[in-house]
Every structure is written in structure tokens, then in C-alpha cells.
Design an enzyme around this catalytic site. Sequence first.
Site, PDB file in Angstrom:
ATOM      1  N   ASN A  46      32.619  39.854  44.469  1.00 23.43           N
ATOM      2  CA  ASN A  46      33.333  40.227  45.699  1.00 23.43           C
ATOM      3  C   ASN A  46      33.603  41.723  45.747  1.00 23.43           C
ATOM      4  O   ASN A  46      34.723  42.177  45.917  1.00 23.43           O
ATOM      5  CB  ASN A  46      34.622  39.421  45.872  1.00 23.43           C
TER       6      ASN A  46
ATOM      7  N   HIS B 164      36.142  28.346  43.186  1.00 22.85           N
ATOM      8  CA  HIS B 164      37.585  28.640  43.269  1.00 22.85           C
ATOM      9  C   HIS B 164      38.189  27.480  44.053  1.00 22.85           C
ATOM     10  O   HIS B 164      38.080  27.422  45.275  1.00 22.85           O
ATOM     11  CB  HIS B 164      37.797  29.964  44.002  1.00 22.85           C
TER      12      HIS B 164
ATOM     13  N   ASP C 132      40.707  36.551  34.159  1.00 11.49           N
ATOM     14  CA  ASP C 132      40.860  36.765  35.602  1.00 11.49           C
ATOM     15  C   ASP C 132      41.281  38.206  35.887  1.00 11.49           C
ATOM     16  O   ASP C 132      42.173  38.477  36.687  1.00 11.49           O
ATOM     17  CB  ASP C 132      41.856  35.783  36.220  1.00 11.49           C
TER      18      ASP C 132
ATOM     19  N   GLY D 245      46.482  39.521  42.187  1.00 11.46           N
ATOM     20  CA  GLY D 245      45.720  39.668  40.948  1.00 11.46           C
ATOM     21  C   GLY D 245      46.373  40.581  39.942  1.00 11.46           C
ATOM     22  O   GLY D 245      47.226  41.403  40.277  1.00 11.46           O
TER      23      GLY D 245
END
Lengths: 315, 430
Positions: free
Chosen positions: B100, B185, B311, B330
Site C-alpha cells: 500500500n 486483513h 505490523d 499504526g
Amino acid sequence: MAVNKNTLAIKDQPKHLLGIQNLSIHEAKSILEESKTFIELNRSASKKLEVLRGKTQINLFFEPSTRTQSSFDLAGKRLGADVMTMNVANSALKKGETLMDTAMTLNAMHPDIIVIRHQDSGAPNLLSQKVNCTVINAGDGRREHPTQALLDALTIINRKGKIEGLKIAICGDILHSRVARSNIYLMNMLGAEVNVIAPKTLMPKSIERLGVKSFTNMKKGLDGCDIVMMLRLQNERMQGSFLPSKREYYEFYGLTPEKLKFANKEALIMHPGPMNRGVEIDTKLADDINVSLVKEQVELGVAVRMACLKMYCKK
Amino acid sequence: MTEKILINARIIDPSQKMDTIGSVIIDKNGKIKLIGKDVKKSDASSSAEIIDIKNNILIPGIVDMKAFVGEPGYEYKENFRTLSHAALAGGVTSIVTMPNTKPLIDNVSMVDFIIRRGRDKASVNLFPSATLTRDIEGKQMTEFGLLSAKGIIAFTDVIKAVQNTKTMSKIMDYASDIGVLIMQHTEDYELSKNGCINEGEISTRLGLDGISYIAEKIIIERDLSLLNEFPCRYHINQISSKESLEVIKRNKENGLKFSVGVSINNLSLNENDIGDFKTFLKVSPPLRLEDDRLALVEGIKSGLIDVIVSDHTPEDEEGKRLPFAQAATGAIGIETLLPLALEMYHNETLSLDKIIQALTINPANILRINKGTLKKGSNADMCIFDLDAPWVIKADNLKSKSKNTAVEDRKVQGKVLMTFLNGELVFKSQ
């Protein structure tokens, strides 16, 4: 002797009114006591004091508001402060300036108090970390609206003499309501028993953990209540998947003279405004001066805000 | 390169069921020549460099299945060089990078770019993934075959699940034939819309939109139903709740083949840590209840969860200094992955073997790469750490370009001392 810089720094820190959650019972009670002193003043011919003379108060409203904004405006002016109101809903923030940028800009103008209304929960907390003046929360997202709860408490005390031992129902869109949350914290703190009443889709998860009983049925929820607080149901909630229709909502959750009978005989009605007549409350009931405290709420709102401005403004 | 012999190491390599004090010999090509308790100094050539590990632990280099690198488009958050430094300082030698970026990695020309750029600038093994659907829109599948041939290891829409069930079924059907790995996801977009933390008491108190565990569970249920019909290589990126685990348990018991990951965030934090709007703890999937966290740890123990990922999601300060609902989602984590995972050993909830397995051979097996192992002949990617050394995590000392750690000031035990990549010492702690 060496001066302890740390102690000085802490003393220098402005106090903020960010939410009822951060208040001690002592603080809440002293705000209410202080507020009482302004009630008479506001009713007298000469309303002007000089308590905040030379102080600058900025009302920073990111969300449109009529009564809260004018109430803070008047409160500041009656205390003698220089009050500036910024409706940011259509200014720099639309051009991509962040809340932080605006905060820094305003901070450079040395205000003493910033009163903030923002659509995001937690925005006043963020602001308070970045400016060195007092921050007063005039409503953030669906989190808190502390001065509303305080004025509600003052209104109740004014009529009933006390809050302790009363049973208070809060009814309507609890999920999206900061007024409900602040009132739950404050009324609990002051010793009332709180019921919340809403359709399941408008009831926040784990609300019982905030110390209330929750009901989906108005008859059960209003049983034995001394105060019935109605909340505004925003029209946009009707179009989502929260409720089938306005008509159905009114049928089950609209406050009518019939439903009011489920509560105590002496029960009084409150509403933070603006009201949707015929949606959450019967229009005649809203205007019935024998049971409705709506006008008094607005009146005492100014007194409560004067007390908050006075007590929280750095000397 | 000269031969090396690492002596006095406590070697833990779950791929060989090895936990022993011994030595490792690395040959001139950077591959494992000999390993184990019976390896003697005399097995190495006389010119070999001797490195004394002093009874610290030696494991295969960590394989992180989910990390975001800012290139292209977000170089101000992280680039290949800074990501490599952070990874190696955390004992991570292989990384699956997320697609992404800006532009997205959803076509062949982007893959060429990313591989070339990674080769020039990165000093770890990079395994780029591509998006599962064009523009992450959940409508049209990307060119699985062509992209795989170019070196794409897996396909994922990273922050979104494919919402349309028909599209998802076609994707799985098509993927089952080519044998590509799908990493989902698992979150229903409509149910989680606007949500930024777990739905519950905290979201009610903070006045924030919540994300119910149902948003995750429902996509897992759907995908696993589809998987029954279209058996492909299917991996759940990160789960966050005990309810999801129950679904996974039921399906694994029924013999369905798939794999499951969990973020170190969800293993080491819960929703209470968010406190007064700490945006650095806004992560996806959201932090949930302590009960969920405990269930996830138990899930690793029982083998229902295969992989622990960092992550790693670098975000600059601007993106985090906003009201919670607007703040970026995040946290960085590649450098703190191992010490946080070791907490579960130190607090006696997981064995060292289970933790290392979830960080090395399990992800390697899912990805079908020859990493995460120190078997004779494999590349000598290794992480050496002091199991007990205490230290305090400070964002300023972390090597990522962005400093959005969710575990600032956390006291941890376990410090990476050295990291080897292809037999070369690429990181040594000061």
C-alpha cells in the site's frame, strides 16, 4: 536558596476544564457553589463585573452552536473579559490547517482562556497540551460537555434543593451524546441514581460500566424518577440504520404527558436543546412551565459558565 | 569472506528441534556448514574467524511477514535503508513488505521498481507483496500469475478485506489454481467504518466509534467457508479477538488448511493502554480486552496462531498529533518485536521454542521460502541475543525514520547483540 524550577513550572500550569471525568467531587461542588453567586447578579439591572478585566477569552467553535456559544460569550463579557469568538467551521481549517496549527496561532496572541467546541472526541485534551492558557471544553464529539452537566446540576439543585438521593432518567440518543456522558459522571458523583433509556441501537456498549442502569423500555426506565432528561435526536440518525422512522421513535421514546406519568408525580423535565418538537418531546410538554426546566437551564447556564471562567482562569 | 565459527552459543532452531549449547560454522559462501553441539573448533578451517557467543542465544534470523516500507511515495515515513537498519537491530533478516505504497504495488512495472530499489538500498532480504485487487478497491484481482513470476511472494490488500463475497470467491478459486498466497486483513469495512478502537467501555468513555470483534469474525467465517470450496493458500494477517480464535479452532479441527498471524501489538498491549487518547496506540486491528490478549497468547501456545508479526507501520508525528479519530493508524515495531515477544517467555506464558517458531520457521514455511532455519546449507541469517538483558524502549533510540512506537518507556528484557545476514555481521549492539 536555590529555587526549585520544577515546582514553579507546575504552579504555572494553567488549569483546564476538559471533562467531568477529570473533576473531583470537591471541585464540582465548588463550581456549583460559585455559580449560585452569579444567579442573582444575572437577574439584576447591572450585570457587569471586573473579575476578568484585562483577560482575553477566545471561543473557538468548530461546530455550529447557538446557546453554548452565546452563553460563554455573555459569561465572559459579564466578568469583564475581552471575548473573541471564532467560528472555525468555515475558516482556515477548511483550508487544511490542523487543529494544532490553529492552536499555535492563537497561543501566540496570548489568550488567557480558550473555550473549544470540536466535533472530535478528545480535541480539547490535545489542545490543552499545546497551549499555555486555560482550556475549557464546550463539547467534544460524543465524549463530554462538562458545563452542560454542571448547569443541569445547578438547575436541579435550584428546584429540588439537592441531587443526592434523586433518581434521574436520561432518555434518547445516548450513543452520540456527550451531554449524557457528562451528566452520568456528574449525577453519579453527586449521589443520584441514573437510568439511561434508549433503543438498543442508540445505547453505547458497556454503558452499565459507567454506573447506570440501562433500559429500552420507557415505562420501566422512568419508574420512580424525579428528573427526566431528554436528549436531542439528530435528524441524520433517522436516515442511517439506527431507527426505522421518526414516527416509531416518537411512539416508543417520545416524551408525552402519558409517558411522563410513569415517573414520579413531581417529576421535572430537562432538555439541553435545541429541541425537536414532536420527535423526542411533545411540544406542549416542553413549554409547560410547571414541569419543564428548559428555560431555567439556559438561564443558569450563564451563571455556571461565569463560575468556570472565573475559577479556571489563571490569575 | 573467510570462514567463521561461532562458539559457546545456545542454539535454538525449532526447524531442527534444536535447543543446545554448541557451535555454528559458516562457510566462505555465507552458508551454514555445520551446526550443533558436536561441532568442534577443529571442524573449521584453521584460518576461520572465531566468535565467542558467551552462552547467549543464537536463532535463525527473524522473518517478519508484515512491515510497511515507505518507498515509493512515503519516503518521509520510512525508506529501505532506515527499515533495514531498524530490522537488523531487531534481529529481523527477512521482511514481507506491504504494497500500500504510493503508487500501489499492483502491476508488473511497480514490482520491477521495488525489487531494483530494494536491491540497491536495502540490507535485508526483502519479499515484496502486491495488492490483492487493483487500487485496493476489492473489485478486480491483480495479475497473480504475472506478478508472482516477477517475484511477488503474496497478495494482500493490507488494510482492507475484499468486501464482495463473489469477488472473494473468484479470487480464491483462481488463486487455488496458480498456488499464490493470499493474506487477508479480516475486517468488515461497513461494520468497522469510522471505528478507531475496540467497541466497549473505553470507546464509550472516550466517545469514539468502536470496532466490534464481529467485524473481524464475520470475514473470517466467510473466507473460511469459501476456503472449503476453493482450497487455496490462505493466511489471516492479524487477528485480535478471542471470538475469532474460536472460529479458527473449529475450522482447523475440521481439517481446513490455512494459517493465522497476530501482531505483537495485540500480544503486548490492551485497550486500557490507550489511556487519555494516546494516538500512538491507534492500531489496526484495534487493541482489545485483556481477555482477548490472553486468548491470543494461548492461541500461539496451542498452535492455532502460527505467526507473530511486527505490523511495522511508520507514521510521522504530524499524522499522529491529531484528534484521535483523525490520527493515522499504526505503530512501528520491527525493532522491538523480539524483546516484546520475549516478555511472554519471561512472564512464563510461552516457551522460548514456541516464540522462536512463530518468528522464524512458521512464517518461512507459510511463505515457502528457505529462511527461518539454520539447517546445514541454508543461508547464515542469524540473530544473537541476550535473553535477560534489561533495557528501556525509547523512541529516540530506535532506528526507524518514524518514531511512533506504541511501547515508549516500556521496560523489556532481551537484547539483540548481533545480527548476521548471509554469514556477514551486519549489526552489533553498542
